[in-house]
Scaffold this active site. Structure first.
Site, PDB file in Angstrom:
ATOM      1  N   GLY A  82       0.826  -1.214   0.000  1.00  0.00           N
ATOM      2  CA  GLY A  82       0.000   0.000   0.000  1.00  0.00           C
ATOM      3  C   GLY A  82       0.855   1.257   0.000  1.00  0.00           C
ATOM      4  O   GLY A  82       2.079   1.196   0.138  1.00  0.00           O
ATOM      5  N   GLY A  84       2.639   3.678   1.457  1.00  0.00           N
ATOM      6  CA  GLY A  84       3.211   3.927   2.779  1.00  0.00           C
ATOM      7  C   GLY A  84       3.742   5.337   2.947  1.00  0.00           C
ATOM      8  O   GLY A  84       4.038   5.774   4.048  1.00  0.00           O
ATOM      9  N   ARG A  85       3.923   6.011   1.820  1.00  0.00           N
ATOM     10  CA  ARG A  85       4.399   7.401   1.938  1.00  0.00           C
ATOM     11  C   ARG A  85       3.894   8.249   0.780  1.00  0.00           C
ATOM     12  O   ARG A  85       4.491   9.259   0.422  1.00  0.00           O
ATOM     13  CB  ARG A  85       5.913   7.443   1.994  1.00  0.00           C
ATOM     14  CG  ARG A  85       6.567   6.787   0.799  1.00  0.00           C
ATOM     15  CD  ARG A  85       8.006   7.154   0.777  1.00  0.00           C
ATOM     16  NE  ARG A  85       8.698   6.380  -0.231  1.00  0.00           N
ATOM     17  CZ  ARG A  85       9.919   6.632  -0.601  1.00  0.00           C
ATOM     18  NH1 ARG A  85      10.573   7.620  -0.063  1.00  0.00           N
ATOM     19  NH2 ARG A  85      10.493   5.908  -1.513  1.00  0.00           N
ATOM     20  N   LYS A 104       4.433  12.118  -3.181  1.00  0.00           N
ATOM     21  CA  LYS A 104       5.240  11.022  -2.626  1.00  0.00           C
ATOM     22  C   LYS A 104       6.211  11.618  -1.607  1.00  0.00           C
ATOM     23  O   LYS A 104       6.880  12.607  -1.910  1.00  0.00           O
ATOM     24  CB  LYS A 104       5.992  10.344  -3.769  1.00  0.00           C
ATOM     25  CG  LYS A 104       6.787   9.117  -3.386  1.00  0.00           C
ATOM     26  CD  LYS A 104       7.262   8.436  -4.660  1.00  0.00           C
ATOM     27  CE  LYS A 104       8.257   7.338  -4.404  1.00  0.00           C
ATOM     28  NZ  LYS A 104       8.744   6.766  -5.665  1.00  0.00           N
ATOM     29  N   ASP A 116       8.844   6.039   7.894  1.00  0.00           N
ATOM     30  CA  ASP A 116       8.531   7.403   8.350  1.00  0.00           C
ATOM     31  C   ASP A 116       7.642   8.161   7.366  1.00  0.00           C
ATOM     32  O   ASP A 116       7.265   9.306   7.607  1.00  0.00           O
ATOM     33  CB  ASP A 116       9.827   8.188   8.604  1.00  0.00           C
ATOM     34  CG  ASP A 116      10.681   8.325   7.345  1.00  0.00           C
ATOM     35  OD1 ASP A 116      10.249   7.859   6.263  1.00  0.00           O
ATOM     36  OD2 ASP A 116      11.782   8.897   7.429  1.00  0.00           O
ATOM     37  N   GLY A 117       7.338   7.539   6.227  1.00  0.00           N
ATOM     38  CA  GLY A 117       6.459   8.190   5.255  1.00  0.00           C
ATOM     39  C   GLY A 117       7.122   9.320   4.481  1.00  0.00           C
ATOM     40  O   GLY A 117       6.472  10.006   3.697  1.00  0.00           O
ATOM     41  N   ARG A 168       3.910  13.646  -8.480  1.00  0.00           N
ATOM     42  CA  ARG A 168       4.018  12.997  -9.779  1.00  0.00           C
ATOM     43  C   ARG A 168       2.649  12.799 -10.406  1.00  0.00           C
ATOM     44  O   ARG A 168       1.636  12.721  -9.710  1.00  0.00           O
ATOM     45  CB  ARG A 168       4.784  11.684  -9.686  1.00  0.00           C
ATOM     46  CG  ARG A 168       4.083  10.623  -8.903  1.00  0.00           C
ATOM     47  CD  ARG A 168       4.935   9.353  -8.904  1.00  0.00           C
ATOM     48  NE  ARG A 168       4.310   8.310  -8.116  1.00  0.00           N
ATOM     49  CZ  ARG A 168       4.921   7.186  -7.772  1.00  0.00           C
ATOM     50  NH1 ARG A 168       6.154   6.948  -8.152  1.00  0.00           N
ATOM     51  NH2 ARG A 168       4.294   6.275  -7.053  1.00  0.00           N
ATOM     52  N   ASP A 240       4.615  -4.819  -7.331  1.00  0.00           N
ATOM     53  CA  ASP A 240       3.982  -3.571  -6.893  1.00  0.00           C
ATOM     54  C   ASP A 240       4.536  -2.362  -7.643  1.00  0.00           C
ATOM     55  O   ASP A 240       3.986  -1.270  -7.554  1.00  0.00           O
ATOM     56  CB  ASP A 240       4.143  -3.371  -5.372  1.00  0.00           C
ATOM     57  CG  ASP A 240       5.587  -3.481  -4.934  1.00  0.00           C
ATOM     58  OD1 ASP A 240       6.202  -4.541  -5.173  1.00  0.00           O
ATOM     59  OD2 ASP A 240       6.113  -2.505  -4.376  1.00  0.00           O
ATOM     60  N   ASP A 250       7.644   4.129 -10.267  1.00  0.00           N
ATOM     61  CA  ASP A 250       8.466   3.902  -9.080  1.00  0.00           C
ATOM     62  C   ASP A 250       9.954   3.812  -9.394  1.00  0.00           C
ATOM     63  O   ASP A 250      10.550   2.734  -9.440  1.00  0.00           O
ATOM     64  CB  ASP A 250       7.981   2.672  -8.295  1.00  0.00           C
ATOM     65  CG  ASP A 250       6.783   3.039  -7.415  1.00  0.00           C
ATOM     66  OD1 ASP A 250       6.300   4.179  -7.511  1.00  0.00           O
ATOM     67  OD2 ASP A 250       6.322   2.187  -6.628  1.00  0.00           O
TER      68      ASP A 250
HETATM   69  P1  AMP Z   1       9.139   1.027  -3.052  1.00  0.00           P
HETATM   70  O1  AMP Z   1      10.373   0.289  -2.746  1.00  0.00           O
HETATM   71  O2  AMP Z   1       9.313   2.540  -3.069  1.00  0.00           O
HETATM   72  O3  AMP Z   1       8.416   0.544  -4.246  1.00  0.00           O
HETATM   73  O4  AMP Z   1       8.184   0.799  -1.785  1.00  0.00           O
HETATM   74  C1  AMP Z   1       7.754  -0.454  -1.339  1.00  0.00           C
HETATM   75  C2  AMP Z   1       6.784  -0.262  -0.210  1.00  0.00           C
HETATM   76  O5  AMP Z   1       7.408   0.372   0.901  1.00  0.00           O
HETATM   77  C3  AMP Z   1       5.575   0.599  -0.530  1.00  0.00           C
HETATM   78  O6  AMP Z   1       4.480   0.076   0.150  1.00  0.00           O
HETATM   79  C4  AMP Z   1       5.971   1.949   0.004  1.00  0.00           C
HETATM   80  O7  AMP Z   1       4.860   2.758   0.287  1.00  0.00           O
HETATM   81  C5  AMP Z   1       6.742   1.574   1.258  1.00  0.00           C
HETATM   82  N1  AMP Z   1       7.720   2.599   1.649  1.00  0.00           N
HETATM   83  C6  AMP Z   1       8.865   2.920   1.027  1.00  0.00           C
HETATM   84  N2  AMP Z   1       9.515   3.893   1.691  1.00  0.00           N
HETATM   85  C7  AMP Z   1       8.760   4.200   2.776  1.00  0.00           C
HETATM   86  C8  AMP Z   1       8.888   5.130   3.857  1.00  0.00           C
HETATM   87  N3  AMP Z   1       9.931   5.950   3.975  1.00  0.00           N
HETATM   88  N4  AMP Z   1       7.900   5.149   4.783  1.00  0.00           N
HETATM   89  C9  AMP Z   1       6.847   4.334   4.688  1.00  0.00           C
HETATM   90  N5  AMP Z   1       6.660   3.440   3.704  1.00  0.00           N
HETATM   91  C10 AMP Z   1       7.605   3.366   2.749  1.00  0.00           C
HETATM   92 MG    MG Z   2       6.821   1.023  -5.163  1.00  0.00          MG
END
Ligand code: AMP
Ligand code: MG
Length: 461
Positions: A82, A84-85, A104, A116-117, A168, A240, A250
């Site tokens: 989901g 997350g940020r 983002k 930390d989002g 974005r 994802d 991404d």
């Molecule tokens: P990504 O590697 O950016 O495709 O992210 C994979 C998952 O990790 C997704 O669900 C993102 O929303 C979550 N995510 C990545 N970085 C963060 C962050 N700093 N805080 C919270 N969730 C994160």
């Molecule tokens: Mg991603």
């Protein structure tokens, strides 16, 4: 901020998203605004644009949500990821269609788990520059509307780093993992709603799950062929991060190759080489198989659907081969035929052997300077004669870019931005808008020296 909003994703069943507003930041300061994209989308910004692009103000008419999705990360199933940020502010619509506006780095969300989002300058400015460059190269992608400094620090491995948010835009944010989320929960109501929605948004001509899958496989194969044509390595092709509408999404530890190496891997987290350059078509097909699997629960006749979906997924490789041949034949100034496939393979072999710079070698075809890069090879003269005879040399410079976002320059740009200087960012971003024009500043098109060479990219979220 004014725009024509219409938030169709927020009208889907409740399970598909969670309403959630961006978390305000301490002190939003604009880093970059893509005015021409804003204009295309009918968005007008006032002087307070950074407030909106940081999430400190929510535009009138937006309906902020976070999206549910799951995914296979490096092949391992994760049932709940989901946003997350990220926060989807909503969709702007007009005669250009419907486009998602997403922030983002917008703070913790109900999906954040331990995170930390937030994000720091590095991934934000990297995504800005690389996604805009991909667009200029004619490769379907999410785009960058704005980047804003938060005035807050984020804690990452190297220590405290300055925070930033990117806004974005995208044709949607529907991932293979979005389908997997509902299929794995056996939530057929949400799955069916998501399918209808995705069809309407991406493939309105499709009349069934099967036709949707055919269309998604087709565009995915074309996309990967286009990546390969510019030496792009996505780096984290998890399900994802695999879009059902055939766009690049991404940008993490992604990179363009300097010297050509078919097995090249950049990402520090990709220890097995799963997402290396030449493995990208295999992985994309694997991701499409996961999409097919996620669609199965909706089929009336499971056995028939398994047989048919398997064929569709298997068709990926033929479609990819055809598209790849088209892309590389064009790069050599040839029409797609057996001879051009052979000439492409021979050239790539010579380039790999010489460790020749990918972008410069292809660009050199336009001025017939390719000998400088691979001329030492024993097969060069024969290859060159055959190529000279068949190639149409006129269009080569409008097909082979002079400039791509080189890793060492992207890294330097980030370091300067962190030190408070955005000049290199703007110069690089401007130059990348016309990738087929030989740039005034040769620094941007030059291959890195041994000292400058970037061997690894870090997710560094
Ligand atoms: P990504 O590697 O950016 O495709 O992210 C994979 C998952 O990790 C997704 O669900 C993102 O929303 C979550 N995510 C990545 N970085 C963060 C962050 N700093 N805080 C919270 N969730 C994160
Ligand atoms: Mg991603």
């Amino acid at each position: 901020m004014q725009a024509t909003w219409d938030n169709s994703y927020a009208r889907l069943p409740d399970q598909v998203f969670v309403r959630h507003e961006p978390v305000p930041v301490a002190s939003p300061t604009g880093l970059a605004l893509n005015s021409s994209l804003a204009e295309e989308l009918g968005i007008t910004f006032g002087t307070d644009w950074a407030e909106f692009m940081a999430g400190n103000q929510v535009p009138n008419g937006a309906d902020p949500i976070t999206q549910a999705y799951a995914g296979h990360q490096f092949g391992h199933w994760n049932p709940q990821l989901g946003d997350g940020r990220a926060v989807l502010l909503g969709e702007v619509s007009g005669n250009f269609g419907r486009v998602d506006i997403q922030l983002k780095g917008a703070g913790r969300t109900p999906w954040s788990r331990g995170g930390d989002g937030r994000a720091w300058y590095g991934p934000i400015l990297r995504e800005y520059v690389i996604s805009e460059s991909m667009h200029a190269l004619g490769i379907p992608t999410t785009r960058a509307l704005a980047a804003v400094a938060t005035g807050e620090s984020v804690l990452r491995e190297p220590g405290a780093l300055p925070g930033a948010v990117i806004c974005r835009t995208a044709s949607s944010h529907i991932r293979v993992g979005t389908f997997q989320y509902f299929a794995s929960r056996k939530d057929l109501t949400a799955l069916a709603a998501l399918l209808d929605y995705s069809i309407a948004r991406h493939y309105p001509q499709a009349k069934s799950a099967e036709e949707f899958l055919v269309a998604a496989v087709n565009l995915q194969a074309r996309l990967i062929a286009k990546w390969m044509g510019v030496g792009f390595i996505h780096g984290v092709m998890n399900t994802d991060n695999s879009h059902v509408g055939g766009i690049t999404i991404d940008y993490g530890p992604c990179a363009f190759m300097d010297n050509f190496l078919p097995t090249k891997v950049f990402s520090s987290i990709d220890r097995q080489g799963r997402y290396g350059y030449s493995n990208q078509p295999n992985i994309a097909a694997w991701n499409m198989a996961q999409l097919a699997t996620a669609l199965l629960p909706l089929a009336d006749d499971q056995n028939a659907a398994i047989t048919r979906y398997t064929e569709i997924v298997q068709s990926f490789s033929d479609i990819f081969e055809t598209e790849y041949a088209k892309v590389f034949s064009a790069k050599l100034g040839l029409g797609p035929c057996t001879e051009s496939t052979v000439l492409t393979e021979q050239l790539l072999k010579m380039m790999a052997h010489a460790g020749a710079d990918f972008t410069q070698s292809f660009r050199a075809l336009g001025t017939d300077d390719i000998g400088y890069y691979v001329g030492d090879h024993t097969g060069f003269d024969l290859w060159h004669d055959a190529w000279m005879q068949s190639a149409d040399h006129d269009k080569l410079n409008s097909i082979n870019p002079a400039i791509i976002p080189r890793n060492h320059i992207v890294e330097a740009m980030i370091a300067e931005a962190v030190a408070g200087n955005m000049q290199l960012f703007h110069a690089l971003n401007d130059t990348l808008k016309t990738p087929f024009v030989t740039p005034q500043n040769p620094d941007f098109s030059m291959a890195p020296t041994d000292n400058e060479l970037v061997h690894q990219t870090f997710c560094g979220t």
